[in-house]
Motif scaffolding. Structure first.
Motif, PDB file in Angstrom:
ATOM      1  N   LEU A  18      -5.645 -24.124 -15.144  1.00 39.39           N
ATOM      2  CA  LEU A  18      -4.093 -24.145 -14.683  1.00 39.39           C
ATOM      3  C   LEU A  18      -2.880 -25.002 -14.953  1.00 39.39           C
ATOM      4  N   LEU A  19      -3.435 -25.141 -16.282  1.00 37.00           N
ATOM      5  CA  LEU A  19      -1.968 -25.416 -17.191  1.00 37.00           C
ATOM      6  C   LEU A  19      -1.690 -24.253 -18.032  1.00 37.00           C
ATOM      7  N   GLY A  20      -0.226 -24.701 -18.154  1.00 37.02           N
ATOM      8  CA  GLY A  20       0.692 -23.118 -18.681  1.00 37.02           C
ATOM      9  C   GLY A  20       0.659 -22.129 -17.461  1.00 37.02           C
ATOM     10  N   CYS A  21       0.101 -22.499 -16.665  1.00 33.39           N
ATOM     11  CA  CYS A  21       0.116 -21.212 -15.140  1.00 33.39           C
ATOM     12  C   CYS A  21       2.165 -21.676 -15.010  1.00 33.39           C
ATOM     13  N   HIS A  22       2.227 -20.507 -14.010  1.00 36.39           N
ATOM     14  CA  HIS A  22       4.040 -20.566 -12.882  1.00 36.39           C
ATOM     15  C   HIS A  22       3.596 -20.773 -11.673  1.00 36.39           C
ATOM     16  N   LEU A  23       4.449 -21.270 -11.109  1.00 39.96           N
ATOM     17  CA  LEU A  23       4.371 -21.572  -9.984  1.00 39.96           C
ATOM     18  C   LEU A  23       5.674 -21.279  -9.908  1.00 39.96           C
ATOM     19  N   ALA A  24       5.596 -20.331  -8.731  1.00 40.45           N
ATOM     20  CA  ALA A  24       7.055 -20.066  -8.259  1.00 40.45           C
ATOM     21  C   ALA A  24       7.379 -20.346  -6.300  1.00 40.45           C
ATOM     22  N   VAL A  25       8.695 -20.653  -6.762  1.00 35.83           N
ATOM     23  CA  VAL A  25       8.276 -21.402  -4.992  1.00 35.83           C
ATOM     24  C   VAL A  25       9.564 -21.309  -4.844  1.00 35.83           C
ATOM     25  N   ASN A  26      10.357 -20.510  -4.170  1.00 37.97           N
ATOM     26  CA  ASN A  26      11.479 -21.489  -3.576  1.00 37.97           C
ATOM     27  C   ASN A  26      13.104 -20.549  -4.177  1.00 37.97           C
ATOM     28  N   ALA A  27      12.670 -20.477  -5.387  1.00 40.18           N
ATOM     29  CA  ALA A  27      13.805 -19.866  -6.051  1.00 40.18           C
ATOM     30  C   ALA A  27      14.238 -20.523  -7.534  1.00 40.18           C
ATOM     31  N   VAL A  28      12.969 -21.135  -7.402  1.00 45.12           N
ATOM     32  CA  VAL A  28      12.763 -22.216  -8.863  1.00 45.12           C
ATOM     33  C   VAL A  28      10.943 -21.887  -9.172  1.00 45.12           C
ATOM     34  N   THR A  29      10.970 -21.367 -10.301  1.00 44.21           N
ATOM     35  CA  THR A  29       9.189 -21.272 -11.119  1.00 44.21           C
ATOM     36  C   THR A  29       9.562 -22.937 -12.327  1.00 44.21           C
ATOM     37  N   LEU A  30       7.797 -23.591 -11.999  1.00 44.10           N
ATOM     38  CA  LEU A  30       7.768 -24.257 -12.938  1.00 44.10           C
ATOM     39  C   LEU A  30       6.663 -23.520 -13.401  1.00 44.10           C
ATOM     40  N   ARG A  31       6.095 -24.501 -14.870  1.00 45.23           N
ATOM     41  CA  ARG A  31       5.417 -23.759 -16.343  1.00 45.23           C
ATOM     42  C   ARG A  31       4.654 -24.993 -15.644  1.00 45.23           C
ATOM     43  N   ILE A  32       3.283 -25.148 -15.153  1.00 43.47           N
ATOM     44  CA  ILE A  32       2.277 -26.413 -14.924  1.00 43.47           C
ATOM     45  C   ILE A  32       2.257 -26.834 -16.401  1.00 43.47           C
ATOM     46  N   THR A  33       2.671 -28.587 -16.494  1.00 41.93           N
ATOM     47  CA  THR A  33       1.920 -29.206 -18.116  1.00 41.93           C
ATOM     48  C   THR A  33       1.125 -30.421 -17.596  1.00 41.93           C
ATOM     49  N   GLU A  34       0.878 -31.199 -16.086  1.00 41.86           N
ATOM     50  CA  GLU A  34      -0.084 -31.791 -16.360  1.00 41.86           C
ATOM     51  C   GLU A  34      -0.399 -31.647 -14.575  1.00 41.86           C
ATOM     52  N   VAL A  35      -1.847 -32.027 -14.997  1.00 40.85           N
ATOM     53  CA  VAL A  35      -2.560 -31.399 -13.187  1.00 40.85           C
ATOM     54  C   VAL A  35      -3.991 -33.111 -13.575  1.00 40.85           C
ATOM     55  N   GLU A  36      -4.421 -32.715 -12.390  1.00 37.80           N
ATOM     56  CA  GLU A  36      -5.693 -33.928 -11.897  1.00 37.80           C
ATOM     57  C   GLU A  36      -6.649 -33.508 -10.846  1.00 37.80           C
ATOM     58  N   ALA A  37      -8.397 -33.147 -11.236  1.00 39.03           N
ATOM     59  CA  ALA A  37      -9.644 -32.924 -10.331  1.00 39.03           C
ATOM     60  C   ALA A  37      -9.351 -33.997  -9.801  1.00 39.03           C
ATOM     61  N   TYR A  38     -10.207 -33.176  -8.642  1.00 41.20           N
ATOM     62  CA  TYR A  38     -10.510 -34.296  -7.132  1.00 41.20           C
ATOM     63  C   TYR A  38     -11.823 -32.935  -7.129  1.00 41.20           C
ATOM     64  N   SER A  39     -13.111 -34.080  -6.754  1.00 40.29           N
ATOM     65  CA  SER A  39     -14.419 -33.028  -6.693  1.00 40.29           C
ATOM     66  C   SER A  39     -14.239 -33.780  -5.377  1.00 40.29           C
ATOM     67  N   GLY A  40     -15.112 -33.042  -4.681  1.00 46.62           N
ATOM     68  CA  GLY A  40     -15.830 -33.425  -3.153  1.00 46.62           C
ATOM     69  C   GLY A  40     -16.379 -34.164  -2.619  1.00 46.62           C
ATOM     70  N   THR A  41     -17.296 -33.783  -0.966  1.00 40.44           N
ATOM     71  CA  THR A  41     -17.871 -34.772  -0.762  1.00 40.44           C
ATOM     72  C   THR A  41     -18.982 -35.567  -1.342  1.00 40.44           C
ATOM     73  N   GLY A  42     -18.498 -37.021  -1.157  1.00 48.17           N
ATOM     74  CA  GLY A  42     -19.769 -37.512  -1.330  1.00 48.17           C
ATOM     75  C   GLY A  42     -19.775 -37.679  -3.213  1.00 48.17           C
ATOM     76  N   GLU A  43     -18.766 -37.212  -3.679  1.00 47.70           N
ATOM     77  CA  GLU A  43     -18.840 -36.937  -5.319  1.00 47.70           C
ATOM     78  C   GLU A  43     -17.903 -37.711  -5.702  1.00 47.70           C
ATOM     79  N   ASP A  44     -16.876 -38.192  -5.063  1.00 49.54           N
ATOM     80  CA  ASP A  44     -15.697 -38.344  -5.836  1.00 49.54           C
ATOM     81  C   ASP A  44     -15.024 -39.390  -4.872  1.00 49.54           C
TER      82      ASP A  44
END
Length: 195
Positions: A18-44
């Motif tokens: 997802l880093l570097g992807c463009h997210l366009a919502v409500n007349a603004v577009t961002l380049r994604i620069t920072e993210v955090e991953a979260y796993s599922g049930t019982g793992e995280d």
């Protein structure tokens, strides 16, 4: 490989994609620069889905490519991109972005930002700059909102997630090295209990 294919892989790899992807919502577009991953049930233990499915987190169980938006601290919205295979919960929190279009609109939504780098630095500020709220929950992102990066991101850093109370040292925060929009790391510090 398509963005959807990348999102259906392991959550840490999906987060990197997802880093570097463009997210366009409500007349603004961002380049994604920072993210955090979260796993599922019982793992995280830091994941909203750690203890199973609830009305709030049900979207985390897939399929991939949808927005998981939640309200936190009674005042802020945060947004995740659902990842992984359907039936197994995982999502990637969008922590920061750089405005690539709609700068004046983003500034009008974030008048307290001292610099343009602060407009979407932090997950709540990112949602504010994009005017994302609970109504965006469950929106499919890959049709028109989320697009792959124009060029691959070469230099990625990784470290522990910010402010989580469980799995404190899991290195599932990813960011574009040196980008000025990336938030400062703060380890969770429990509040002292009152006697």
């Amino acid at each position: 490989m398509s963005l959807l294919d990348r999102l259906t892989g392991p959550v840490d790899q999906a987060a990197r994609s997802l880093l570097g992807c463009h997210l366009a919502v409500n007349a603004v577009t961002l380049r994604i620069t920072e993210v955090e991953a979260y796993s599922g049930t019982g793992e995280d233990p830091a994941s909203h889905a750690h203890r199973g499915r609830t009305p709030r987190n049900t979207i985390m169980f897939g399929p991939a490519g949808y927005a998981y938006v939640y309200f936190t601290y009674g005042m802020h919205y945060c947004m995740n991109v659902v990842t992984g295979v359907e039936g197994t919960a995982s999502a990637v929190l969008l922590r920061a972005g750089s405005v690539v279009s709609g700068l004046e609109v983003a500034r009008s939504r974030r008048p307290a930002a001292r610099t343009d780098a602060e407009l979407a630095r932090g997950p709540a500020r990112l949602c504010s700059a994009l005017d994302i709220n609970r109504d965006f929950y469950g929106t499919y992102l890959l049709d028109s909102h989320l697009t792959p990066p124009p060029s691959p991101v070469a230099d990625v850093s990784t470290g522990p997630r910010v402010g989580v109370t469980g799995a404190l040292d899991v290195p599932w925060r990813f960011w574009i090295t040196g980008d000025p929009t990336v938030s400062d790391y703060r380890r969770h510090t429990p509040k002292p209990r009152k006697a």
